[in-house]
Motif scaffolding. Sequence first.
Motif, PDB file in Angstrom:
ATOM      1  N   LEU A  85      91.347 -85.173  68.011  1.00 28.22           N
ATOM      2  CA  LEU A  85      90.289 -85.008  69.009  1.00 28.22           C
ATOM      3  C   LEU A  85      89.323 -83.890  68.612  1.00 28.22           C
ATOM      4  O   LEU A  85      88.112 -84.005  68.809  1.00 28.22           O
ATOM      5  CB  LEU A  85      90.903 -84.716  70.382  1.00 28.22           C
ATOM      6  N   LEU A  86      89.864 -82.815  68.044  1.00 30.44           N
ATOM      7  CA  LEU A  86      89.017 -81.710  67.613  1.00 30.44           C
ATOM      8  C   LEU A  86      88.067 -82.151  66.501  1.00 30.44           C
ATOM      9  O   LEU A  86      86.905 -81.727  66.456  1.00 30.44           O
ATOM     10  CB  LEU A  86      89.871 -80.539  67.124  1.00 30.44           C
ATOM     11  N   LYS A  87      88.567 -82.987  65.608  1.00 31.66           N
ATOM     12  CA  LYS A  87      87.718 -83.472  64.511  1.00 31.66           C
ATOM     13  C   LYS A  87      86.575 -84.333  65.042  1.00 31.66           C
ATOM     14  O   LYS A  87      85.562 -84.525  64.364  1.00 31.66           O
ATOM     15  CB  LYS A  87      88.562 -84.247  63.505  1.00 31.66           C
ATOM     16  N   TYR A  91      86.443 -81.412  72.665  1.00 30.42           N
ATOM     17  CA  TYR A  91      87.156 -80.156  72.913  1.00 30.42           C
ATOM     18  C   TYR A  91      87.911 -80.155  74.243  1.00 30.42           C
ATOM     19  O   TYR A  91      89.031 -79.651  74.321  1.00 30.42           O
ATOM     20  CB  TYR A  91      86.175 -78.988  72.854  1.00 30.42           C
ATOM     21  N   ARG A  92      87.311 -80.689  75.269  1.00 27.00           N
ATOM     22  CA  ARG A  92      87.985 -80.693  76.571  1.00 27.00           C
ATOM     23  C   ARG A  92      89.208 -81.596  76.557  1.00 27.00           C
ATOM     24  O   ARG A  92      90.247 -81.264  77.121  1.00 27.00           O
ATOM     25  CB  ARG A  92      86.996 -81.140  77.659  1.00 27.00           C
ATOM     26  N   PHE A  97      96.602 -81.552  75.020  1.00 29.01           N
ATOM     27  CA  PHE A  97      97.522 -81.841  73.915  1.00 29.01           C
ATOM     28  C   PHE A  97      97.880 -80.559  73.164  1.00 29.01           C
ATOM     29  O   PHE A  97      99.031 -80.383  72.726  1.00 29.01           O
ATOM     30  CB  PHE A  97      96.915 -82.876  72.969  1.00 29.01           C
ATOM     31  N   LEU A  98      96.918 -79.662  73.024  1.00 28.51           N
ATOM     32  CA  LEU A  98      97.199 -78.383  72.375  1.00 28.51           C
ATOM     33  C   LEU A  98      98.185 -77.567  73.204  1.00 28.51           C
ATOM     34  O   LEU A  98      99.113 -76.953  72.653  1.00 28.51           O
ATOM     35  CB  LEU A  98      95.902 -77.599  72.180  1.00 28.51           C
ATOM     36  N   GLU A  99      98.013 -77.578  74.508  1.00 29.00           N
ATOM     37  CA  GLU A  99      98.937 -76.844  75.382  1.00 29.00           C
ATOM     38  C   GLU A  99     100.347 -77.426  75.289  1.00 29.00           C
ATOM     39  O   GLU A  99     101.341 -76.687  75.328  1.00 29.00           O
ATOM     40  CB  GLU A  99      98.428 -76.878  76.823  1.00 29.00           C
ATOM     41  N   LEU A 100     100.437 -78.753  75.155  1.00 27.48           N
ATOM     42  CA  LEU A 100     101.745 -79.394  74.983  1.00 27.48           C
ATOM     43  C   LEU A 100     102.355 -79.006  73.638  1.00 27.48           C
ATOM     44  O   LEU A 100     103.569 -78.735  73.552  1.00 27.48           O
ATOM     45  CB  LEU A 100     101.588 -80.914  75.072  1.00 27.48           C
ATOM     46  N   ALA A 119      92.503 -70.356  73.089  1.00 28.87           N
ATOM     47  CA  ALA A 119      91.522 -69.411  73.637  1.00 28.87           C
ATOM     48  C   ALA A 119      90.105 -69.837  73.270  1.00 28.87           C
ATOM     49  O   ALA A 119      89.185 -69.788  74.099  1.00 28.87           O
ATOM     50  CB  ALA A 119      91.814 -68.005  73.136  1.00 28.87           C
ATOM     51  N   GLN A 120      89.913 -70.260  72.016  1.00 35.71           N
ATOM     52  CA  GLN A 120      88.589 -70.709  71.582  1.00 35.71           C
ATOM     53  C   GLN A 120      88.137 -71.937  72.370  1.00 35.71           C
ATOM     54  O   GLN A 120      86.966 -72.031  72.771  1.00 35.71           O
ATOM     55  CB  GLN A 120      88.613 -71.039  70.090  1.00 35.71           C
ATOM     56  N   LEU A 121      89.052 -72.875  72.598  1.00 36.91           N
ATOM     57  CA  LEU A 121      88.699 -74.086  73.336  1.00 36.91           C
ATOM     58  C   LEU A 121      88.343 -73.762  74.781  1.00 36.91           C
ATOM     59  O   LEU A 121      87.391 -74.324  75.337  1.00 36.91           O
ATOM     60  CB  LEU A 121      89.857 -75.089  73.294  1.00 36.91           C
ATOM     61  N   LEU A 122      89.099 -72.874  75.388  1.00 39.44           N
ATOM     62  CA  LEU A 122      88.783 -72.459  76.760  1.00 39.44           C
ATOM     63  C   LEU A 122      87.403 -71.807  76.810  1.00 39.44           C
ATOM     64  O   LEU A 122      86.638 -72.016  77.765  1.00 39.44           O
ATOM     65  CB  LEU A 122      89.853 -71.488  77.272  1.00 39.44           C
ATOM     66  N   GLN A 123      87.084 -71.030  75.790  1.00 37.78           N
ATOM     67  CA  GLN A 123      85.771 -70.379  75.702  1.00 37.78           C
ATOM     68  C   GLN A 123      84.668 -71.431  75.562  1.00 37.78           C
ATOM     69  O   GLN A 123      83.651 -71.377  76.265  1.00 37.78           O
ATOM     70  CB  GLN A 123      85.765 -69.422  74.511  1.00 37.78           C
ATOM     71  N   ILE A 124      84.871 -72.401  74.673  1.00 34.74           N
ATOM     72  CA  ILE A 124      83.892 -73.463  74.467  1.00 34.74           C
ATOM     73  C   ILE A 124      83.725 -74.297  75.727  1.00 34.74           C
ATOM     74  O   ILE A 124      82.611 -74.710  76.082  1.00 34.74           O
ATOM     75  CB  ILE A 124      84.317 -74.363  73.289  1.00 34.74           C
ATOM     76  N   ASN A 125      84.827 -74.526  76.446  1.00 37.16           N
ATOM     77  CA  ASN A 125      84.806 -75.376  77.635  1.00 37.16           C
ATOM     78  C   ASN A 125      84.281 -74.657  78.871  1.00 37.16           C
ATOM     79  O   ASN A 125      84.265 -75.215  79.964  1.00 37.16           O
ATOM     80  CB  ASN A 125      86.207 -75.938  77.914  1.00 37.16           C
TER      81      ASN A 125
END
Length: 238
Positions: A85-87, A91-92, A97-100, A119-125
Amino acid sequence: EVWLLLAKAEFHKADFLGSVGTFNYIIRHFANDLELQMTCRLWVVRAYAEMGWIYEAEEMLRKLNPDDLRGENSGLFASVKADLLLKQKQYREALPFLELAIKWEKDKKMLQRFTFLKAQLLQINGDPRAAFAAYTSLLETNPPYEMDLNARINRAGLFIQKTSDVRNQLMKMIKNNNNKDYLDQLYYTVGLSYLHDRDTLQALTNFRMAADESTRNGVDKATALIRMADVMCVQKHY
């Protein structure tokens, strides 16, 4: 186990097609080991994704039965899905899946990398408070120096704290000789803090410092120069 180690080694030296061949060999010759089969198929998905074969990776992942996941494969599935998904810059969608994957991960270094990415994804989101908490959680695990530094810079750039406190923290980091190769990032973040306070003069001064002090002459220097140009352009129009 030896064949699996060989396939992973091929993957990590970026011989992705070679690793796919070895993983498929394992799948054919150890058909009775369902858990091993799942592991190999997930690694094949990773290899496809690294080669940019997104459609093939998605198709293979879609054909896997989540009910067949056992033990470490549950975490591997989550991390592979998050990576795919990141590729695709989703991001959202990648965050759950990252948390899992974080819940299943036992290796300290990988857990730190996953937490930094979270942390980066939360920042982007657009969730700065959750991102601040994630960066803080990472720092409490004593990560490697470069990861620690970047986590502190990113956390400062969230401006959850008072900007004066943020600048004090950043100036202490600037004075630390160990950070001499990261002065571009540090001065850039100081500039952002002034921009946050609408002090464009000090913002421009620090963006210039970021460009002048850059030792790597890479993306960070370019980012500082582009932000300088943006501020000057706005000033010209107003």
